[in-house]
Each structure stands twice: as structure tokens, then as C-alpha cells.
Design an enzyme around this catalytic site. Structure first.
Site, PDB file in Angstrom:
ATOM      1  CG  ASP A   6      -1.711   1.280   1.363  1.00 22.48           C
ATOM      2  OD1 ASP A   6      -2.040   1.884   0.322  1.00 22.48           O
ATOM      3  OD2 ASP A   6      -2.001   1.687   2.513  1.00 22.48           O
ATOM      4  CG  ASN A   9      -0.251  11.022  -1.213  1.00 17.50           C
ATOM      5  OD1 ASN A   9       0.187  11.217  -2.325  1.00 17.50           O
ATOM      6  ND2 ASN A   9      -1.541  10.822  -0.978  1.00 17.50           N
ATOM      7  CG  ASP A 104      -5.953   4.606  -0.315  1.00 14.38           C
ATOM      8  OD1 ASP A 104      -6.510   4.963  -1.374  1.00 14.38           O
ATOM      9  OD2 ASP A 104      -5.617   5.405   0.576  1.00 14.38           O
ATOM     10  CG  ASP A 124      -6.750   4.876   5.839  1.00 17.42           C
ATOM     11  OD1 ASP A 124      -5.858   5.041   6.699  1.00 17.42           O
ATOM     12  OD2 ASP A 124      -6.529   4.318   4.752  1.00 17.42           O
ATOM     13  CB  THR A 127      -1.335  11.987   3.398  1.00 15.92           C
ATOM     14  OG1 THR A 127      -0.188  11.138   3.382  1.00 15.92           O
ATOM     15  CG2 THR A 127      -0.916  13.399   3.032  1.00 15.92           C
TER      16      THR A 127
END
Length: 249
Positions: A6, A9, A104, A124, A127
């Protein structure tokens, strides 16, 4: 043995799945300028590349997809599955343009539906802080994207000359007696309040008390202080990659 990757960023999560069970996992900084050879050398120090017979990749950094393709062919000699439009996910995507949804976010929803049923909400902490929603019918119906914890705090430190960077830790009390305590309180309880507010509104629109599952690097920091999060599942994304791999291989 499957290698689930995964690429976010900020960080890249890796997981090894021999016989469908996660046995090893790592979290590394994402370097956008990394070449396939640099990735190969890095991974070679972590695992036996010869034992890998497949790679399932979700990447929010398009420039790195080509480097992972080169790594798979040159260093691993194994098939690479890049999560994207047109592949089997086992979950209908009810989005105006499905190509806009981050891979993702899709694999998180796939894993959450499989583990916790539907409806379900995934929070989640990356970033950005992503809220992804699976409806009562088991369909991905969209979500919310908010600025993430780290970039929000970095922006604050950059704009406020008298503030200093602090450790990402829960303060001893909500009312800070020091600048550090005040910043930590704003970080933890501010984002916990954001999560509770957004999850409550999502539940209203769904007309269902959907469980909220947290994942991502800073989930363990915020989740204990958010009333709406039922549990933290740190490997949700990696497990979703494994499930998508099994559907498509």
C-alpha cells in the site's frame, strides 16, 4: 507467497502473506523519487524476494506504479496486480466516476465489508483522513476526505512562529497547562471530535448505526478518544489487498 503493498503519499505499508495469513509487515517512508532498483535493494534487505510469487499493489502515487512494475519483472520475476478500475473487487462502486476513487479506499471497503458486514464506515488516518462508506446493500457509496493529522499540524507550525513541534501523544488532560499540552490536546481531541461529528452525520444519511472501523498510522492515537469508533484494525488495507488478489488471480 503474496506481497501486499500500500503506497501512500507519506508512508508505504508492506505485508507478507504465505498461505493467506499475514506473517510479516513493515511501514516505510514513501520516497517519490525511488527507482525500481532502489526499491529492490530496500526490499531485499527485508525479505527473500525469491519466495514472492505475486505482488498486489495499491498506490496513491502514480509515478511509483511504473517503478513497482519494473521491480516485479526485474527483481522478483512475479506477476503484479495494480488495484484499479475494471478489476474484480466483490463490491459495487456507486461513485459518479469510479476512476476517481483511491485504490486504498476501495480495498479498505472490501476488507471492512468482509470482516464486519454492511453497513460499515472506515476511518483511515493517513496523509488525509478518509471516511469510506459501505451501504446496507453492501455497495461502496462514497465518503469524506479531510486534511490529515500530520499535514494539519505541520501547517500550524509553519504559520505560527512561537509554536514548536510536539510528539504525537495524548495529553494528561484536555485543558493544557503548557503550550505542548495545549497542542497535543488540540491534536487528539480536535481530530476525535471531527471523527465523531462526521461519523454521526454519515449514520444519519445511511439511516443506520453503522460500525466505524479505524485504520492507518495514527489510528491508535485518536481512536481511544473518539466515541464513534468501535475498533482499530491496523492491517485492514493489507488484508483488503489480499482479498482483491484472491478474487483476480
Amino acid at each position: 507467497m503474496l506481497l501486499a503493498v500500500d503506497v501512500g503519499n507519506t508512508q508505504t505499508a508492506l505485508g507478507l502473506y504465505p498461505d493467506g495469513e499475514l506473517t510479516e509487515h513493515w511501514r516505510l517512508a514513501t520516497e517519490r523519487s525511488s527507482t525500481a532498483d532502489e526499491l529492490g535493494v530496500l526490499l531485499g534487505g527485508l525479505l527473500d524476494l525469491d519466495s514472492v510469487d505475486g505482488i498486489c499493489l495499491a498506490s496513491t502515487v502514480p509515478v511509483l506504479v511504473r517503478e513497482w512494475e519494473l521491480l516485479a519483472s526485474k527483481w522478483v520475476d512475479a506477476p503484479l496486480l495494480v488495484v484499479g478500475p475494471g478489476m474484480k473487487t466483490g463490491i459495487p462502486i456507486r461513485y459518479d466516476d469510479p476512476r476517481e476513487v483511491g485504490p486504498d479506499r476501495i480495498v479498505n471497503s472490501v476488507a471492512a465489508k468482509d470482516r464486519y458486514g454492511a453497513p460499515v464506515i472506515v476511518v483511515d488516518f493517513g496523509t488525509s483522513t478518509n471516511f469510506d462508506v459501505v451501504s446496507q446493500a453492501g455497495e461502496y457509496v462514497g465518503g469524506v476526505i479531510a486534511p490529515g493529522i500530520e499535514i494539519s499540524m505541520e501547517a500550524l507550525f509553519a504559520r505560527a512562529a512561537r509554536l514548536v513541534k510536539v510528539d504525537y501523544a495524548a495529553p494528561p488532560a484536555v485543558i493544557g497547562k503548557t503550550t505542548v499540552g495545549g497542542l497535543q490536546s488540540g491534536l487528539v481531541y480536535g481530530f476525535a471530535g471531527q471523527v465523531d461529528g462526521i461519523v454521526a452525520r454519515i449514520r444519519e444519511e445511511l439511516a443506520a448505526d453503522a460500525p466505524a472501523i479505524a485504520t492507518g498510522g495514527l489510528a491508535e492515537l485518536v481512536a481511544p478518544h473518539a466515541h464513534t469508533i468501535e475498533r482499530v484494525d491496523p492491517f485492514l488495507t493489507l488484508d483488503g489487498l489480499r482479498m482483491v488478489w484472491e478474487l483476480n488471480r
